[in-house]
Every structure is written in C-alpha cells, then in structure tokens.
Design a protein around this motif. Structure first.
Motif, mmCIF file in Angstrom:
data_model
loop_
_atom_site.group_PDB
_atom_site.id
_atom_site.type_symbol
_atom_site.label_atom_id
_atom_site.label_comp_id
_atom_site.label_asym_id
_atom_site.label_seq_id
_atom_site.Cartn_x
_atom_site.Cartn_y
_atom_site.Cartn_z
ATOM 1 N N ASP A 33 0.814 -1.210 0.000
ATOM 2 C CA ASP A 33 0.000 0.000 0.000
ATOM 3 C C ASP A 33 0.851 1.264 0.000
ATOM 4 O OD1 ASP A 33 -2.245 -1.572 0.022
ATOM 5 O OD2 ASP A 33 -2.612 -1.380 2.174
ATOM 6 N N VAL A 46 1.891 2.145 -3.506
ATOM 7 C CA VAL A 46 0.749 2.697 -4.234
ATOM 8 C C VAL A 46 0.559 4.162 -3.870
ATOM 9 C CG1 VAL A 46 -1.733 2.547 -4.604
ATOM 10 C CG2 VAL A 46 -0.378 0.453 -4.422
ATOM 11 N N ASN A 53 -0.620 -12.123 -8.817
ATOM 12 C CA ASN A 53 -0.328 -10.760 -8.377
ATOM 13 C C ASN A 53 -1.034 -9.691 -9.214
ATOM 14 O OD1 ASN A 53 1.396 -11.754 -6.413
ATOM 15 N ND2 ASN A 53 3.209 -11.603 -7.717
ATOM 16 N N PRO A 62 -4.224 -8.677 -9.577
ATOM 17 C CA PRO A 62 -5.147 -7.764 -8.879
ATOM 18 C C PRO A 62 -4.431 -6.716 -8.035
ATOM 19 C CG PRO A 62 -5.939 -10.019 -8.726
ATOM 20 C CD PRO A 62 -4.559 -10.098 -9.298
ATOM 21 N N ALA A 63 -3.339 -7.097 -7.375
ATOM 22 C CA ALA A 63 -2.599 -6.129 -6.559
ATOM 23 C C ALA A 63 -1.965 -5.054 -7.434
ATOM 24 C CB ALA A 63 -1.533 -6.849 -5.733
ATOM 25 N N ARG A 76 -3.158 -4.090 -10.271
ATOM 26 C CA ARG A 76 -4.263 -3.280 -10.773
ATOM 27 C C ARG A 76 -4.574 -2.141 -9.807
ATOM 28 N NH1 ARG A 76 -6.769 -1.770 -15.309
ATOM 29 N NH2 ARG A 76 -6.784 -3.923 -16.066
ATOM 30 N N VAL A 77 -4.456 -2.377 -8.509
ATOM 31 C CA VAL A 77 -4.648 -1.305 -7.523
ATOM 32 C C VAL A 77 -3.631 -0.191 -7.767
ATOM 33 C CG1 VAL A 77 -4.560 -0.734 -5.069
ATOM 34 C CG2 VAL A 77 -5.615 -2.876 -5.803
ATOM 35 N N LEU A 78 -2.386 -0.576 -8.034
ATOM 36 C CA LEU A 78 -1.329 0.408 -8.290
ATOM 37 C C LEU A 78 -1.600 1.189 -9.566
ATOM 38 C CD1 LEU A 78 1.495 1.657 -7.818
ATOM 39 C CD2 LEU A 78 2.461 -0.350 -8.978
ATOM 40 N N THR A 79 -1.881 0.501 -10.667
ATOM 41 C CA THR A 79 -2.073 1.206 -11.933
ATOM 42 C C THR A 79 -3.331 2.070 -11.908
ATOM 43 O OG1 THR A 79 -3.245 -0.687 -12.920
ATOM 44 C CG2 THR A 79 -0.853 -0.599 -13.216
ATOM 45 N N ASP A 80 -4.388 1.611 -11.234
ATOM 46 C CA ASP A 80 -5.597 2.424 -11.117
ATOM 47 C C ASP A 80 -5.305 3.712 -10.361
ATOM 48 O OD1 ASP A 80 -7.137 0.646 -12.522
ATOM 49 O OD2 ASP A 80 -8.138 -0.219 -10.761
ATOM 50 N N ALA A 81 -4.493 3.613 -9.309
ATOM 51 C CA ALA A 81 -4.166 4.810 -8.524
ATOM 52 C C ALA A 81 -3.398 5.821 -9.362
ATOM 53 C CB ALA A 81 -3.352 4.414 -7.294
ATOM 54 N N ASP A 97 -5.882 7.281 -11.968
ATOM 55 C CA ASP A 97 -6.838 8.184 -11.319
ATOM 56 C C ASP A 97 -6.195 9.526 -10.980
ATOM 57 O OD1 ASP A 97 -8.757 6.230 -11.488
ATOM 58 O OD2 ASP A 97 -8.607 5.613 -9.390
#
Length: 205
Positions: free
Chosen positions: A3, A6, A43, A45-46, A48-53, A56
């Motif tokens: 986290d 991210v 890995n 999905p994890a 994807r959290v980074l790239t989405d952040a 965004d």
C-alpha cells in the motif's frame, strides 16, 4: 506492491509532479524475492490497484522488469551467457553458461510478464538492459563468450535482447509501449562503449 508504494507513486503524480511513473519489478517465480513481480498471475489484482491509482491521479505507469539473479537459477552460480567470476558489492560472484532451453524459458518469462502487466493496466514496459543485468551481459563482449547464435558478433550478442523485445510486444499487445533502459558504456576493459551502444540503438530502430 504494498500500500505504501501505491500511495507514494500516486502522490508523485498528483498536482502535476510527474506524468510517468516507472516501477522496478522482478521477473521470478514465487518466493524468490520480496520485490514486486508481475510474472505470477496471482499478483495481477494487486498491480491493478497500483495502476488504477496512477491513472486516477492523471499519470501513466511503466514497469521496468529485470531478471532476479536469475529467474529460474539457484542462488549461486547465477545463470549468465558464459562462465564468469567478478566482484560486486564487496562480494565475489560466479556465473554459469545458460543452455538454449534456459534462454527460451527466460524469453517466455518476458512474454508472460508483459502479458500480465498489460492485464494489470500498465501502459508499457521498459526492459532492464543495464547494471550488468542479464540482457546487458548478453550484449557485452566481456560477459558473453558464447560461440553459438547468442554470442560472437554484435548481431549474435543482440539476439537475446531482440527476442526479449519481441516477446514483450507479443505479450503486451499493440497498445502496450515497449522500450528499454540501455547502459551505453560498461566502463569495463573488454566491454562495450558508446559506439557499440549507438549501433545497438540504430539496429533496433
């Protein structure tokens, strides 16, 4: 990616601080290192959290994967183009020459990693061809003393790089940027210098 990575990466983008984040990644099998690796599909999905952040926040994100001494290798000696012994970080290192099958597995690891990165939302990949990592070793006349199609002339020494780039393109797809980070001077007696680096770039364009 944890986290804190991210949050840190997204903060770099917010407010126009930077437009492109490049994250160092490892290509390896599970359990070999704690560094983030998209080589394992679990890995995605994890990541994807980074790239989405990053998206965004208004930025783009590339991954810079490297072979972690080395992806299918035991801790020592590491796989390399040829047998070599050298010092690094105050320690002695030794390598063994890779078989053609091992080379093929490395290239397939690049394809899989790029495919997983694209699925995770990365905008591109930057292959690590520096810091005496594996692809640079194949380019280097000091590290690479092979007498097969992956050694000898510059064309032969470039073969692993070219096949890795093609694998990254195949895995990532047409909308996925593919590039590299190239060490332009090994500063090593018997290694390559700027003239060779320029020729490498010219042959790739």
């Amino acid at each position: 990616p944890a986290d804190d990575l991210v949050a840190y990466s997204a903060e770099r983008v917010k407010g126009g601080g930077c437009g492109l984040v490049v994250v160092a990644l490892a290509m390896h099998e599970r359990g070999r290192t704690r560094q983030p690796s998209p080589h394992e599909a679990v890995n995605i999905p994890a990541f994807r959290v980074l790239t989405d952040a990053i998206h965004d926040a208004g930025g783009k994100i590339f991954g810079e994967p490297f072979y972690y001494w080395q992806v299918f290798s035991p801790p020592a000696p590491a796989m390399a183009p040829s047998v070599r012994q050298f010092g690094h970080g105050g320690r002695a290192h030794s390598t063994r020459a890779m078989s053609r099958d091992e080379i093929a597995r490395m290239i397939e690891a690049t394809r899989v990693t790029a495919a997983n990165m694209a699925e995770a939302g990365f905008d591109g990949i930057m292959l690590h061809v520096s810091h005496a990592a594996l692809i640079q070793q194949f380019l280097s006349p000091w590290f690479n003393e092979r007498d097969d199609e992956y050694g000898g002339s510059l064309e032969g020494r470039m073969r692993f790089l070219v096949e890795s780039l093609r694998a990254a393109r195949e895995g990532g797809g047409d909308q996925f940027a593919v590039g590299l980070r190239l060490n332009c001077d090994e500063q090593l007696e018997g290694g390559y210098g700027p003239d060779t680096a320029r020729e490498v770039v010219a042959r790739l364009v």
